[in-house]
Design a protein around this motif. Structure first.
Motif, short mmCIF file in Angstrom:
data_model
loop_
_atom_site.label_atom_id
_atom_site.label_comp_id
_atom_site.label_asym_id
_atom_site.label_seq_id
_atom_site.Cartn_x
_atom_site.Cartn_y
_atom_site.Cartn_z
N PRO A 21 0.84 -1.02 0.24
CA PRO A 21 -0.17 0.09 -0.01
C PRO A 21 0.78 1.16 -0.14
O PRO A 21 2.07 1.08 0.10
N ASP A 22 0.17 2.28 -0.04
CA ASP A 22 0.93 3.63 -0.16
C ASP A 22 1.40 3.93 1.31
O ASP A 22 1.05 3.44 2.43
N ARG A 23 2.74 4.62 1.12
CA ARG A 23 3.30 5.15 2.43
C ARG A 23 3.14 6.58 2.56
O ARG A 23 3.28 7.22 1.42
N LYS A 24 3.55 7.22 3.77
CA LYS A 24 3.63 8.49 3.99
C LYS A 24 4.76 9.00 3.40
O LYS A 24 5.94 8.55 3.90
N SER A 25 5.16 9.96 2.65
CA SER A 25 6.14 10.40 2.06
C SER A 25 7.11 11.27 2.90
O SER A 25 6.47 12.15 3.54
N GLU A 26 8.35 11.23 3.13
CA GLU A 26 9.18 11.86 3.99
C GLU A 26 9.87 13.03 3.05
O GLU A 26 10.66 13.79 3.72
N CYS A 27 9.40 13.03 1.85
CA CYS A 27 10.36 13.90 0.74
C CYS A 27 9.64 14.97 0.27
O CYS A 27 9.99 15.62 -0.49
N GLY A 28 8.50 15.23 1.12
CA GLY A 28 7.40 16.60 0.76
C GLY A 28 7.05 16.25 -0.64
O GLY A 28 6.90 17.40 -1.50
N ILE A 29 6.41 15.17 -0.91
CA ILE A 29 5.77 14.97 -2.22
C ILE A 29 4.65 15.83 -2.55
O ILE A 29 3.82 16.41 -1.62
#
Length: 70
Positions: A21-29
């Motif tokens: 599943p999707d994950r929370k982005s830590e790269c500021g998407i």
């Protein structure tokens, strides 16, 4: 020595779809963007750019490594 690759377009979309599943982005998407990760492969979807997957290898050991840096 290390080498990194990225894949875009339909091949990246197929990889992305297989990973869930999707994950929370830590790269500021950007808004509407999605990120999926499995082991050391990272795939993302950005409305402005489409699908992209990043991965890499350590050529001296043959082991996979991450292919992108935030």
């Amino acid at each position: 020595m290390r080498i990194a690759f990225y894949v875009r377009g339909s091949a990246a979309k197929e990889m992305f779809d297989a990973m869930g599943p999707d994950r929370k982005s830590e790269c500021g998407i950007e808004k509407g963007g999605r990120v999926r990760e499995k082991e050391r492969i990272a795939c993302s979807y950005r409305p402005s750019d489409g699908y992209q997957c990043d991965f890499g290898f350590d050529l001296s050991s043959g082991k996979s490594i991450g292919g992108s840096v935030c």
